[in-house]
Design an enzyme around this catalytic site. Structure first.
Site, PDB file in Angstrom:
ATOM      1  CG  ASP A  39      -1.584  -1.170   1.595  1.00 43.63           C
ATOM      2  OD1 ASP A  39      -1.561  -2.116   0.804  1.00 43.63           O
ATOM      3  OD2 ASP A  39      -2.189  -1.216   2.689  1.00 43.63           O
ATOM      4  NE  ARG A 162      -5.880  -4.411   8.001  1.00 41.67           N
ATOM      5  CZ  ARG A 162      -6.583  -5.464   8.411  1.00 41.67           C
ATOM      6  NH1 ARG A 162      -6.703  -5.741   9.706  1.00 41.67           N
ATOM      7  NH2 ARG A 162      -7.180  -6.248   7.526  1.00 41.67           N
ATOM      8  CG  ASP A 163      -5.197   0.039   6.755  1.00 42.03           C
ATOM      9  OD1 ASP A 163      -4.097  -0.276   7.246  1.00 42.03           O
ATOM     10  OD2 ASP A 163      -5.916  -0.774   6.140  1.00 42.03           O
ATOM     11  CD  GLU A 217      -7.066  -4.970   4.202  1.00 41.51           C
ATOM     12  OE1 GLU A 217      -6.426  -5.550   5.089  1.00 41.51           O
ATOM     13  OE2 GLU A 217      -6.834  -5.125   2.990  1.00 41.51           O
TER      14      GLU A 217
HETATM   15  C1  FRU Z   1      -3.872  -3.659   2.720  1.00 40.52           C
HETATM   16  C2  FRU Z   1      -3.249  -4.050   4.049  1.00 40.52           C
HETATM   17  C3  FRU Z   1      -3.581  -3.026   5.108  1.00 40.52           C
HETATM   18  C4  FRU Z   1      -2.460  -3.190   6.078  1.00 40.52           C
HETATM   19  C5  FRU Z   1      -1.296  -3.474   5.172  1.00 40.52           C
HETATM   20  C6  FRU Z   1      -0.253  -4.394   5.748  1.00 40.52           C
HETATM   21  O1  FRU Z   1      -3.210  -4.100   1.609  1.00 40.52           O
HETATM   22  O2  FRU Z   1      -3.676  -5.336   4.405  1.00 40.52           O
HETATM   23  O3  FRU Z   1      -4.851  -3.185   5.680  1.00 40.52           O
HETATM   24  O4  FRU Z   1      -2.271  -2.031   6.846  1.00 40.52           O
HETATM   25  O5  FRU Z   1      -1.837  -4.051   3.999  1.00 40.52           O
HETATM   26  O6  FRU Z   1       0.874  -4.443   4.945  1.00 40.52           O
END
Ligand code: FRU
Length: 492
Positions: A39, A162-163, A217
């Site tokens: 990402d 997350r994120d 995500e």
């Molecule tokens: C999306 C993800 C996110 C996470 C990251 C981990 O591609 O799964 O949710 O923060 O990759 O590398």
């Protein structure tokens, strides 16, 4: 104080990146140069330049304990590499510094907000953390983590949390993050802060309710052209159909946002990219007010498949795209800065193509920006199909088939250097006003990005055929007229 883990990772980059043969890199798409990337993170305008971070394992071409790689740019095309910014060196992020975002604080510091992952036995905890820096070096905030499970709504998941995507508005700070609801599917949570350090939970902004995949995500949330847009990357999409494509897809929710009540009202839902390799998009507002999006040009279910060359890196970013909303739909086009890199060009006008296949003088290559316009040869008429075959030669080819009668575009990525065992085809509905269609193709050493009808749709694919497969042909069932404008892209 820089940790040993950070110093080791920076030393590894400094030793290995200069050794990478530039002829193995994509011509104009961003990669990590060494190791693995996924990402995009922290896409932000900081002190006059655009900074981009990314999920990064410098040591291996496979996903593993996540660091944040770092680059910056002035024009979204040429990137300058900076030493990686974050290493998983704290107890709260020892299993990885997962995705997040960034902004410039009023005091001039660059603030990164990311997900720290830690494990206790089988249990995994994801919390939101901060780091502060000057555009090169970053120090993790002593008060980390700043958003923990105690700020989850009832039933929220501390494991899938997350994120964070942070922004500033009217002197206050907001962040959205993905979480998993008790029904197992995704939700986007909204947080608020007066100083970007102490956070409150505000509301659940949107939910999947198991309609659009499971965990959501990498959210992004911004106003655009009088609408409010929420981008999410759902895991395990199962909806199918020609609009919401099963498996790998990303979702754009378009609606309105009432700031007083923090209520997001969804009016339209749309796939962001109709290809096979697009995930985790993130945007930045450019200095001149454009909303620019970049995404990971890959998808999780094909990460085990590599180009035939033994490359020291894996994973690429899309070309940054300018976003607009037109008639309630998301429109995306390559950043206009790309046009400054157009070199020699070839133009063909009104080429008659009738039940056959042809190549056009000067139209070939794997580092190009090409626009193709097609119309029936008789006004008011139609044709059965029109096909562009690119990355062609030595038994390889990648095909784009347009069918006005069915209102579909099919991309066939078999024989493109990827195994037959994975999904290599994509069909989606498209508009053919007056039985005409306009396609813009960006071809690079390892990718094809397709833009339909001035950005009404985009479809992105990695293409791992050798670069020597650089032929392009056009074919038709029926009778049509073809215009082609091809530009070689010159980046040296
Ligand atoms: C999306 C993800 C996110 C996470 C990251 C981990 O591609 O799964 O949710 O923060 O990759 O590398």
């Amino acid at each position: 104080m820089k940790s040993d883990l950070l110093l080791r990772a920076r030393a590894f980059e400094a030793e290995h990146i200069p050794k990478v043969d530039p002829d193995l890199l994509p011509h104009y798409h961003l990669t990590g140069c060494v190791g693995w990337i996924n990402d995009p993170n922290g896409f932000s305008f900081y002190k006059g330049e655009y900074h981009l971070f990314f999920q990064y394992n410098p040591y291996d071409v496979r996903w593993d304990t996540m660091h944040w790689g770092h680059v910056k740019t002035r024009d979204f095309i040429r990137w300058q590499r900076l030493p990686l910014a974050l290493a998983p060196d704290e107890e709260y992020d020892v299993w990885g510094c997962f995705s997040g975002s960034a902004l410039q604080l009023p005091d001039g510091r660059h603030l990164l907000m990311y997900t720290g992952v830690r494990k206790e036995g089988e249990a995994e905890y994801q919390t939101q953390c901060l780091a502060l820096g000057d555009g090169v070096d970053y120090v993790k905030y002593a008060g980390n983590p700043v958003i923990t499970a105690s700020l989850l709504p009832a039933g929220g998941s501390a494991r899938d949390f997350r994120d964070p995507r942070i922004w500033q508005e009217d002197g206050r700070y907001f962040a959205v993050a993905g979480d998993r609801c008790p029904d197992g599917s995704g939700a986007i949570l909204l947080y608020e802060s007066d100083d970007a350090f102490r956070w409150r939970f505000v509301t659940v902004l949107a939910r999947s309710e198991n309609r659009y995949g499971r965990m959501w995500e990498c959210p992004d949330f911004f106003p655009l052209d009088g609408y409010q847009v929420l981008l999410v990357s759902p895991q395990e999409m199962k909806t199918g159909g020609l609009e919401f494509l099963e498996g790998n897809t990303t979702l754009c929710l378009i609606g309105s946002y009432d700031r007083e009540s923090s209520r997001f009202t969804r009016e339209r839902e749309q796939t962001i990219d109709y290809g096979l390799d697009f995930y985790a998009p993130q945007t930045v507002l450019s200095a001149d007010g454009r909303r620019i999006m970049i995404a990971w040009m890959q998808y999780w279910n094909s990460v085990d498949y590599r180009p035939p060359q033994d490359l020291p890196f894996f994973g690429q970013m899309t070309l940054p795209r300018e976003l607009r909303v037109r008639e309630g739909r998301l429109i995306q086009e390559p950043v206009r800065e790309l046009e400054a890199y157009r070199g020699s060009s070839v133009t063909h006008r009104g080429v008659l193509l009738e039940d056959g296949e042809l190549e056009l003088d000067g139209v070939k290559g794997r580092c190009l920006d090409m626009t193709v316009r097609v119309r029936p040869s008789r006004p008011g008429g139609t044709f059965d199909s029109f096909t562009v075959t690119a990355a062609r030669g030595g038994g390889y080819r990648t095909k784009i088939v347009c069918r006005p009668d069915r209102g579909t575009i099919t991309v066939d990525r078999s024989r493109s250097g990827l195994p037959d065992t994975i999904l290599n085809g994509r069909e989606f509905s498209a508009r053919f006003p007056g039985n005409e269609i306009k396609l813009r193709l960006l071809l690079d050493r390892y990718s094809l990005e397709l833009f339909v009808n001035d950005g009404e749709q985009a479809a992105t694919f990695v293409v791992f055929s050798p670069e020597a497969a650089d032929g392009i042909s056009f074919s038709a069932e029926g009778s049509l007229l073809l215009d082609v404008d091809k530009y070689d892209l010159e980046l040296s």
